[in-house]
Scaffold this active site. Structure first.
Site, short mmCIF file in Angstrom:
data_model
loop_
_atom_site.label_atom_id
_atom_site.label_comp_id
_atom_site.label_asym_id
_atom_site.label_seq_id
_atom_site.Cartn_x
_atom_site.Cartn_y
_atom_site.Cartn_z
N ASP A 76 0.84 -1.19 0.00
CA ASP A 76 0.00 0.00 0.00
C ASP A 76 0.88 1.25 0.00
OD1 ASP A 76 -1.81 2.04 0.49
OD2 ASP A 76 -2.83 1.01 2.13
N ALA A 77 0.60 2.17 -0.90
CA ALA A 77 1.37 3.41 -0.99
C ALA A 77 1.27 4.25 0.27
CB ALA A 77 0.91 4.23 -2.19
N GLU A 94 2.98 8.92 -12.56
CA GLU A 94 1.56 8.78 -12.88
C GLU A 94 0.84 7.94 -11.83
OE1 GLU A 94 0.76 10.59 -15.85
OE2 GLU A 94 2.87 11.08 -15.53
N HIS A 98 -4.22 9.06 -8.72
CA HIS A 98 -5.13 7.95 -8.44
C HIS A 98 -5.43 7.78 -6.94
CE1 HIS A 98 -4.77 6.19 -12.53
NE2 HIS A 98 -3.53 6.62 -12.46
#
Length: 239
Positions: A76-77, A94, A98
């Site tokens: 998980d970021a 990119e 999101h």
């Protein structure tokens, strides 16, 4: 098709680098070719397996320098499974557009970057992205799609407030903005539309053959309508 300028990032052989939100791995592969110790990070297990397989194939084919290492990590970021200051370079290409909790994701990128290390972040550029959103709801109203449009000032401010020093910006993929405007106008899933098909062939030619005429066109169009904005930062040594 690379978005980040690795010379500007300061990438050197032996650097430990994180490609956060690596997707299909385009930036991770190039950093591996340059001799870095690469971690390709994403939440898509299937994508990561493909990236891992290509890392193995690159090593077997002798495409990477002696001593270069590469691996993948799922997670998980918002909670990166790495130690503070673990990486010399961090790339997030990119990805942030999101993530709903983008400030938390930025804080994690800053946390795992060592003092003196560098970060490159790319997102869709404001004007080309606004045109896409106005032409088509389907362009961004999809699961996991784009949820915000950044201005350069907003994103620079968010990352600077997290503790990094802004060092500059670039724009990339000027030839790609018209393609997405066409796609949004005729239907983002209408790949058989004659105009979309014709322009797609042009982009494939650009990527695969890199003809000089399209390289020149890209240099002219990138600062004007480049689809991606790339921001570069350094973490202060006192951090």
């Amino acid at each position: 098709m690379l978005t980040v300028d690795f010379d500007r990032l300061g990438l050197q052989a032996g650097d430990r680098v994180l490609d956060m939100g690596c997707g299909a791995g385009r930036h991770a592969f190039e950093m591996y070719r340059r001799g870095a110790d690469v971690i390709a990070f994403d939440m898509d297990v299937e994508e990561l397996e493909n990236v891992r397989n290509l890392f193995v194939a690159m090593k077997e084919a002798g495409e990477v320098p002696e001593g270069a290492e590469a691996d993948v990590k799922e997670g998980d970021a918002l909670s990166l499974p790495f130690a503070d200051g673990e990486f010399d370079r961090v790339v997030a290409a990119e990805v942030l557009e999101h993530i709903p909790a983008d400030i938390q994701a930025i804080q994690e990128l800053v946390r795992v970057l060592r003092p003196g290390g560098t970060l490159a972040v790319s997102v869709p550029r404001w004007l080309p992205e606004v045109i896409n959103w106005k032409l088509s709801d389907d362009y961004h109203n999809v699961e996991g799609g784009h949820i915000r449009i950044y201005t350069d000032k907003e994103l620079t401010d968010k990352i600077s407030k997290a503790g990094l020093t802004f060092t500059g910006k670039d724009y990339a993929h000027g030839l790609h903005s018209p393609y997405w405007w066409i796609k949004c106008a005729v239907g983002v899933n209408n790949d058989d539309h004659p105009l979309a098909k014709a322009y797609h062939k042009l982009l494939v030619w650009e990527i695969m053959k890199q003809p000089k005429v399209l390289q020149l066109a890209g240099k002219v169009l990138d600062p004007m309508i480049g689809k991606s904005m790339v921001l570069y930062f350094t973490k202060p040594l006192s951090a």
